[in-house]
Design a protein around this motif. Structure first.
Motif, PDB file in Angstrom:
ATOM      1  N   VAL A  52      44.822  87.212  57.752  1.00  0.00           N
ATOM      2  CA  VAL A  52      44.749  85.687  57.954  1.00  0.00           C
ATOM      3  C   VAL A  52      43.672  85.226  56.871  1.00  0.00           C
ATOM      4  CG1 VAL A  52      44.216  83.711  59.337  1.00  0.00           C
ATOM      5  CG2 VAL A  52      45.479  85.768  60.445  1.00  0.00           C
ATOM      6  N   ILE A  53      44.142  84.566  56.056  1.00  0.00           N
ATOM      7  CA  ILE A  53      43.267  83.952  54.964  1.00  0.00           C
ATOM      8  C   ILE A  53      42.759  82.662  55.183  1.00  0.00           C
ATOM      9  CG2 ILE A  53      43.161  83.892  52.515  1.00  0.00           C
ATOM     10  CD1 ILE A  53      45.730  85.618  52.392  1.00  0.00           C
ATOM     11  N   PHE A 100      44.002  92.360  60.312  1.00  0.00           N
ATOM     12  CA  PHE A 100      44.331  93.043  61.594  1.00  0.00           C
ATOM     13  C   PHE A 100      45.057  94.178  61.409  1.00  0.00           C
ATOM     14  CE2 PHE A 100      43.607  88.312  62.050  1.00  0.00           C
ATOM     15  CZ  PHE A 100      43.295  88.138  63.284  1.00  0.00           C
ATOM     16  N   GLU A 101      45.550  94.891  62.441  1.00  0.00           N
ATOM     17  CA  GLU A 101      46.578  95.954  62.569  1.00  0.00           C
ATOM     18  C   GLU A 101      47.443  95.539  63.557  1.00  0.00           C
ATOM     19  OE1 GLU A 101      47.331  99.164  60.834  1.00  0.00           O
ATOM     20  OE2 GLU A 101      46.452  97.934  59.550  1.00  0.00           O
ATOM     21  N   ASP A 102      48.725  95.598  63.430  1.00  0.00           N
ATOM     22  CA  ASP A 102      49.862  95.261  64.261  1.00  0.00           C
ATOM     23  C   ASP A 102      50.086  96.446  65.179  1.00  0.00           C
ATOM     24  OD1 ASP A 102      52.294  94.736  65.594  1.00  0.00           O
ATOM     25  OD2 ASP A 102      53.051  93.555  63.819  1.00  0.00           O
ATOM     26  N   LEU A 103      49.776  96.409  66.659  1.00  0.00           N
ATOM     27  CA  LEU A 103      49.735  97.422  67.414  1.00  0.00           C
ATOM     28  C   LEU A 103      51.211  97.628  67.891  1.00  0.00           C
ATOM     29  CD1 LEU A 103      46.856  96.874  69.686  1.00  0.00           C
ATOM     30  CD2 LEU A 103      46.931  98.079  67.772  1.00  0.00           C
ATOM     31  N   ASP A 104      52.009  96.838  67.710  1.00  0.00           N
ATOM     32  CA  ASP A 104      53.566  96.781  68.170  1.00  0.00           C
ATOM     33  C   ASP A 104      53.900  98.026  66.910  1.00  0.00           C
ATOM     34  OD1 ASP A 104      53.304  95.393  70.267  1.00  0.00           O
ATOM     35  OD2 ASP A 104      54.680  93.844  69.331  1.00  0.00           O
ATOM     36  N   VAL A 105      53.603  98.048  65.619  1.00  0.00           N
ATOM     37  CA  VAL A 105      54.133  99.044  64.797  1.00  0.00           C
ATOM     38  C   VAL A 105      53.516 100.451  65.199  1.00  0.00           C
ATOM     39  CG1 VAL A 105      53.786  99.540  62.367  1.00  0.00           C
ATOM     40  CG2 VAL A 105      54.340  97.134  63.082  1.00  0.00           C
ATOM     41  N   VAL A 106      52.404 100.344  65.380  1.00  0.00           N
ATOM     42  CA  VAL A 106      51.679 101.577  65.939  1.00  0.00           C
ATOM     43  C   VAL A 106      52.635 102.137  67.136  1.00  0.00           C
ATOM     44  CG1 VAL A 106      49.718 102.921  66.557  1.00  0.00           C
ATOM     45  CG2 VAL A 106      49.558 100.904  65.089  1.00  0.00           C
ATOM     46  N   LYS A 107      52.678 101.385  68.185  1.00  0.00           N
ATOM     47  CA  LYS A 107      53.317 102.009  69.339  1.00  0.00           C
ATOM     48  C   LYS A 107      54.869 102.291  69.179  1.00  0.00           C
ATOM     49  CE  LYS A 107      50.644  99.029  72.388  1.00  0.00           C
ATOM     50  NZ  LYS A 107      50.652  97.784  73.350  1.00  0.00           N
ATOM     51  N   ASN A 108      55.447 101.442  68.250  1.00  0.00           N
ATOM     52  CA  ASN A 108      56.791 101.989  67.866  1.00  0.00           C
ATOM     53  C   ASN A 108      56.965 103.291  67.171  1.00  0.00           C
ATOM     54  OD1 ASN A 108      58.012  99.658  68.860  1.00  0.00           O
ATOM     55  ND2 ASN A 108      57.887  98.492  67.159  1.00  0.00           N
ATOM     56  N   VAL A 155      34.692  87.947  69.045  1.00  0.00           N
ATOM     57  CA  VAL A 155      35.499  86.441  68.673  1.00  0.00           C
ATOM     58  C   VAL A 155      36.753  86.718  68.813  1.00  0.00           C
ATOM     59  CG1 VAL A 155      33.542  85.522  67.387  1.00  0.00           C
ATOM     60  CG2 VAL A 155      35.420  86.936  66.124  1.00  0.00           C
ATOM     61  N   ASP A 156      37.452  88.088  69.162  1.00  0.00           N
ATOM     62  CA  ASP A 156      38.869  88.045  69.344  1.00  0.00           C
ATOM     63  C   ASP A 156      39.795  86.977  69.859  1.00  0.00           C
ATOM     64  OD1 ASP A 156      38.151  90.211  67.870  1.00  0.00           O
ATOM     65  OD2 ASP A 156      39.492  91.590  68.941  1.00  0.00           O
ATOM     66  N   GLU A 157      39.247  86.604  70.959  1.00  0.00           N
ATOM     67  CA  GLU A 157      39.897  85.629  72.028  1.00  0.00           C
ATOM     68  C   GLU A 157      39.868  84.305  71.311  1.00  0.00           C
ATOM     69  OE1 GLU A 157      39.618  83.408  76.334  1.00  0.00           O
ATOM     70  OE2 GLU A 157      38.472  85.495  76.023  1.00  0.00           O
ATOM     71  N   GLN A 158      38.773  83.843  70.883  1.00  0.00           N
ATOM     72  CA  GLN A 158      38.497  82.449  69.994  1.00  0.00           C
ATOM     73  C   GLN A 158      39.596  82.518  68.829  1.00  0.00           C
ATOM     74  OE1 GLN A 158      36.175  84.330  71.073  1.00  0.00           O
ATOM     75  NE2 GLN A 158      34.887  83.063  72.226  1.00  0.00           N
ATOM     76  N   GLU A 162      42.486  79.943  68.412  1.00  0.00           N
ATOM     77  CA  GLU A 162      42.522  78.991  67.292  1.00  0.00           C
ATOM     78  C   GLU A 162      43.567  78.890  66.092  1.00  0.00           C
ATOM     79  OE1 GLU A 162      40.941  75.786  65.245  1.00  0.00           O
ATOM     80  OE2 GLU A 162      40.217  76.365  67.245  1.00  0.00           O
ATOM     81  N   TRP A 163      43.909  79.985  65.524  1.00  0.00           N
ATOM     82  CA  TRP A 163      44.836  80.223  64.758  1.00  0.00           C
ATOM     83  C   TRP A 163      46.304  80.704  65.139  1.00  0.00           C
ATOM     84  CZ3 TRP A 163      39.751  81.235  63.621  1.00  0.00           C
ATOM     85  CH2 TRP A 163      38.998  80.164  62.688  1.00  0.00           C
ATOM     86  N   ASP A 164      46.439  80.779  66.435  1.00  0.00           N
ATOM     87  CA  ASP A 164      47.660  81.096  67.110  1.00  0.00           C
ATOM     88  C   ASP A 164      48.204  82.650  66.399  1.00  0.00           C
ATOM     89  OD1 ASP A 164      50.085  80.780  68.602  1.00  0.00           O
ATOM     90  OD2 ASP A 164      51.228  79.915  67.085  1.00  0.00           O
ATOM     91  N   ILE A 165      47.340  83.403  66.577  1.00  0.00           N
ATOM     92  CA  ILE A 165      47.319  84.884  66.303  1.00  0.00           C
ATOM     93  C   ILE A 165      48.388  85.482  67.410  1.00  0.00           C
ATOM     94  CG2 ILE A 165      46.343  86.914  65.540  1.00  0.00           C
ATOM     95  CD1 ILE A 165      46.046  84.403  63.688  1.00  0.00           C
ATOM     96  N   PRO A 166      49.382  86.309  67.028  1.00  0.00           N
ATOM     97  CA  PRO A 166      50.312  87.374  68.208  1.00  0.00           C
ATOM     98  C   PRO A 166      49.217  88.011  68.648  1.00  0.00           C
ATOM     99  CG  PRO A 166      51.359  87.108  65.811  1.00  0.00           C
ATOM    100  CD  PRO A 166      49.951  86.454  65.818  1.00  0.00           C
TER     101      PRO A 166
END
Length: 200
Positions: A52-53, A100-108, A155-158, A162-166
């Motif tokens: 996210v930039i 970020f790292e996409d944990l769904d990719v890791v799990k798959n 600050v993960d939750e915020q 704030e930026w609608d992050i998956p």
């Protein structure tokens, strides 16, 4: 030794004194950052890195969120003031890349290749580190200064709200960047004999 790539990474340094005096547009810098991340290698070509930039006001908003969160950790007014000043120095930059790292990719990948399952989270950390380094170096080649910060997970939750992050994107680091307004500190190196072994 003389090598173009080594010269670039030798000159890439942590710069804490940054500002908004940049000639590049957000569009140009976005393209640069995206290309740096896209060209960074990942295990099994998983391409698990996400970013996210944030520019200008959005950058300032992020560091204000961090500053507000850190206030609850301050032991006294003096430490609170120091923390506020530090966050203000990051907000003074032109932007921040949230990695970020996409944990769904890791799990798959873990499901597809169970014999390597325990390694995929480790390899994902390798991937994000390479993407961070590539982005940092790319920004350096544009004459910009940067420093890598780690205010996750406080600050993960915020950030997600704030930026609608998956939810499956895991925040790993924050690369704040801007114009160079001060020199890097001196950097020392331990003796090569302590770090390397060579066999021929």
């Amino acid at each position: 030794m003389s090598n173009q790539f080594i010269d670039l990474i030798t000159k890439r340094r942590t710069i804490y004194a940054i500002g908004k005096n940049v000639s590049q547009t957000p569009e140009y810098l976005t393209d640069l950052i995206q290309h740096a991340i896209k060209q960074s290698p990942s295990s099994f070509n998983s391409q698990s890195s996400r970013a996210v930039i944030l520019f200008n006001g959005e950058n300032e908003k992020f560091w204000a969120l961090v500053a507000d969160k850190l206030k609850s950790y301050a032991k006294d007014e003096e430490s609170a003031a120091k923390t506020t000043a530090k966050m203000a120095s990051f907000a003074a930059g032109v932007g921040t890349v949230l990695f970020f790292e996409d944990l769904d990719v890791v799990k798959n990948l873990q499901a597809q290749f169970p014999s390597y399952a325990e390694n995929f989270p480790i390899w994902a950390e390798h991937s994000t580190a390479i993407a961070q380094f590539a982005t940092w170096t790319a920004l350096h080649t544009e004459g910009l200064g940067a420093s890598l910060q780690h205010y996750n997970p406080i600050v993960d939750e915020q950030v997600h709200a704030e930026w609608d992050i998956p939810a499956h994107w895991k925040l790993r680091a924050q690369l704040v960047f801007g114009s160079v307004e001060g020199e890097a500190k001196d950097k020392g190196y331990i003796d090569d004999a302590e770090r390397f072994k060579v066999f021929q």
